[in-house]
Design a protein around this motif. Structure first.
Motif, PDB file in Angstrom:
ATOM      1  N   HIS A 297       0.418  -1.707   4.121  1.00 14.67           N
ATOM      2  CA  HIS A 297       0.812  -1.219   2.806  1.00 14.67           C
ATOM      3  C   HIS A 297       1.709  -2.285   2.199  1.00 14.67           C
ATOM      4  O   HIS A 297       2.640  -2.757   2.852  1.00 14.67           O
ATOM      5  CB  HIS A 297       1.573   0.106   2.905  1.00 14.67           C
ATOM      6  CG  HIS A 297       0.744   1.222   3.461  1.00 14.67           C
ATOM      7  ND1 HIS A 297       0.105   2.132   2.663  1.00 14.67           N
ATOM      8  CD2 HIS A 297       0.441   1.554   4.742  1.00 14.67           C
ATOM      9  CE1 HIS A 297      -0.555   2.989   3.427  1.00 14.67           C
ATOM     10  NE2 HIS A 297      -0.361   2.653   4.701  1.00 14.67           N
TER      11      HIS A 297
ATOM     12  N   CYS B 243      11.726   0.814  -1.327  1.00 18.01           N
ATOM     13  CA  CYS B 243      10.544  -0.049  -1.431  1.00 18.01           C
ATOM     14  C   CYS B 243       9.716   0.242  -2.671  1.00 18.01           C
ATOM     15  O   CYS B 243       8.948  -0.602  -3.121  1.00 18.01           O
ATOM     16  CB  CYS B 243       9.628   0.145  -0.217  1.00 18.01           C
ATOM     17  SG  CYS B 243      10.331  -0.439   1.326  1.00 18.01           S
ATOM     18  N   CYS B 244       9.835   1.447  -3.181  1.00 19.69           N
ATOM     19  CA  CYS B 244       8.879   1.884  -4.182  1.00 19.69           C
ATOM     20  C   CYS B 244       9.554   2.715  -5.263  1.00 19.69           C
ATOM     21  O   CYS B 244      10.263   3.658  -4.965  1.00 19.69           O
ATOM     22  CB  CYS B 244       7.802   2.705  -3.495  1.00 19.69           C
ATOM     23  SG  CYS B 244       6.545   3.266  -4.614  1.00 19.69           S
TER      24      CYS B 244
ATOM     25  N   ALA C 151      10.013   8.588  -4.393  1.00 21.20           N
ATOM     26  CA  ALA C 151       8.946   7.603  -4.199  1.00 21.20           C
ATOM     27  C   ALA C 151       7.633   8.335  -4.028  1.00 21.20           C
ATOM     28  O   ALA C 151       7.598   9.488  -3.622  1.00 21.20           O
ATOM     29  CB  ALA C 151       9.246   6.764  -2.970  1.00 21.20           C
TER      30      ALA C 151
ATOM     31  N   GLY D 150       3.980  -3.285  -8.861  1.00 21.53           N
ATOM     32  CA  GLY D 150       2.673  -3.020  -8.275  1.00 21.53           C
ATOM     33  C   GLY D 150       1.625  -4.066  -8.611  1.00 21.53           C
ATOM     34  O   GLY D 150       0.435  -3.852  -8.416  1.00 21.53           O
TER      35      GLY D 150
ATOM     36  N   ASP E 173       4.954   0.916  -7.065  1.00 21.92           N
ATOM     37  CA  ASP E 173       4.974  -0.440  -6.509  1.00 21.92           C
ATOM     38  C   ASP E 173       4.139  -0.598  -5.236  1.00 21.92           C
ATOM     39  O   ASP E 173       3.752  -1.707  -4.894  1.00 21.92           O
ATOM     40  CB  ASP E 173       6.416  -0.859  -6.179  1.00 21.92           C
ATOM     41  CG  ASP E 173       7.316  -0.858  -7.390  1.00 21.92           C
ATOM     42  OD1 ASP E 173       6.885  -1.336  -8.440  1.00 21.92           O
ATOM     43  OD2 ASP E 173       8.450  -0.364  -7.279  1.00 21.92           O
ATOM     44  N   CYS E 174       3.878   0.490  -4.505  1.00 17.86           N
ATOM     45  CA  CYS E 174       3.259   0.414  -3.180  1.00 17.86           C
ATOM     46  C   CYS E 174       1.823   0.918  -3.192  1.00 17.86           C
ATOM     47  O   CYS E 174       1.475   1.809  -3.943  1.00 17.86           O
ATOM     48  CB  CYS E 174       4.049   1.249  -2.185  1.00 17.86           C
ATOM     49  SG  CYS E 174       5.764   0.711  -1.968  1.00 17.86           S
ATOM     50  N   ARG E 175       1.036   0.317  -2.301  1.00 17.55           N
ATOM     51  CA  ARG E 175      -0.329   0.765  -2.098  1.00 17.55           C
ATOM     52  C   ARG E 175      -0.837   0.251  -0.763  1.00 17.55           C
ATOM     53  O   ARG E 175      -0.344  -0.755  -0.254  1.00 17.55           O
ATOM     54  CB  ARG E 175      -1.258   0.307  -3.211  1.00 17.55           C
ATOM     55  CG  ARG E 175      -1.473  -1.209  -3.249  1.00 17.55           C
ATOM     56  CD  ARG E 175      -0.849  -1.754  -4.494  1.00 17.55           C
ATOM     57  NE  ARG E 175      -0.937  -3.186  -4.654  1.00 17.55           N
ATOM     58  CZ  ARG E 175       0.127  -3.938  -4.846  1.00 17.55           C
ATOM     59  NH1 ARG E 175       1.325  -3.432  -4.788  1.00 17.55           N
ATOM     60  NH2 ARG E 175      -0.002  -5.213  -5.087  1.00 17.55           N
TER      61      ARG E 175
ATOM     62  N   CYS F 136       4.139  -3.375  -1.044  1.00 17.13           N
ATOM     63  CA  CYS F 136       4.919  -2.977  -2.218  1.00 17.13           C
ATOM     64  C   CYS F 136       5.332  -4.256  -2.923  1.00 17.13           C
ATOM     65  O   CYS F 136       6.009  -5.106  -2.332  1.00 17.13           O
ATOM     66  CB  CYS F 136       6.161  -2.199  -1.799  1.00 17.13           C
ATOM     67  SG  CYS F 136       5.796  -0.775  -0.740  1.00 17.13           S
TER      68      CYS F 136
ATOM     69  N   THR G 148       6.890  -9.724  -3.018  1.00 14.92           N
ATOM     70  CA  THR G 148       6.911  -8.576  -2.117  1.00 14.92           C
ATOM     71  C   THR G 148       8.268  -7.890  -2.125  1.00 14.92           C
ATOM     72  O   THR G 148       9.307  -8.553  -2.032  1.00 14.92           O
ATOM     73  CB  THR G 148       6.560  -9.032  -0.688  1.00 14.92           C
ATOM     74  OG1 THR G 148       5.238  -9.577  -0.709  1.00 14.92           O
ATOM     75  CG2 THR G 148       6.651  -7.901   0.311  1.00 14.92           C
TER      76      THR G 148
ATOM     77  N   TYR H  69       6.523   6.659   0.831  1.00 18.81           N
ATOM     78  CA  TYR H  69       7.147   5.344   0.811  1.00 18.81           C
ATOM     79  C   TYR H  69       8.639   5.541   0.537  1.00 18.81           C
ATOM     80  O   TYR H  69       9.017   6.358  -0.302  1.00 18.81           O
ATOM     81  CB  TYR H  69       6.562   4.476  -0.301  1.00 18.81           C
ATOM     82  CG  TYR H  69       5.101   4.145  -0.137  1.00 18.81           C
ATOM     83  CD1 TYR H  69       4.662   3.283   0.858  1.00 18.81           C
ATOM     84  CD2 TYR H  69       4.143   4.672  -1.001  1.00 18.81           C
ATOM     85  CE1 TYR H  69       3.326   2.962   1.002  1.00 18.81           C
ATOM     86  CE2 TYR H  69       2.798   4.356  -0.869  1.00 18.81           C
ATOM     87  CZ  TYR H  69       2.402   3.502   0.132  1.00 18.81           C
ATOM     88  OH  TYR H  69       1.078   3.181   0.269  1.00 18.81           O
TER      89      TYR H  69
END
Length: 123
Positions: free
Chosen positions: A101, A55-56, A36, A107, A60-62, A103, A113, A51
């Motif tokens: 954050h 989750c990622c 990740a 993204g 996908d995450c930020r 995800c 979610t 991450y």
């Protein structure tokens, strides 16, 4: 199966993988990674953090602004989608750096979610 120089698929794969393997061997840094990606460093976590892969998938995450997430009696509301992540939802995670954050699938700002990292709740 053996490699045959006239097979276009194998030739393409070979031409892509050999430089990646060579670069990894020379530098010790893999060019193709299944891990990740990392959150950016913050004051609370100057070294950053990673991450979880659950989750990622690398994109996908930020980090998102607190303005994009509302804390309501029913849970956290993602303002862009209206989705509610309840306080008992397993997708809800504690944020290691005290920032929000989000995800989401691929993204995208309009998708569901996968995980939501939140700072400690306010009272």
């Amino acid at each position: 199966m053996s490699y045959h120089p006239t097979d276009p698929v194998r030739r393409t794969l070979h031409s892509l993988l050999v430089p990646c393997i060579a670069a990894t061997a020379l530098t010790g840094v893999p060019l193709l990674s299944a891990a990740a990606h990392d959150a950016l460093p913050t004051a609370a976590k100057p070294q950053g953090w990673s991450y979880p892969f659950s989750c990622c998938s690398g994109y996908d995450c930020r980090e998102v602004s607190a303005r994009q997430i509302s804390e309501r009696p029913e849970g956290y509301v993602i303002k862009g989608t209206g989705e509610v992540v309840t306080y008992s939802d397993t997708r809800l995670k504690s944020s290691p750096d005290g920032e929000y954050h989000w995800c989401s699938v691929a993204g995208a700002d309009d998708s569901r979610t996968i995980c939501l990292f939140v700072p400690p709740r306010s009272y």
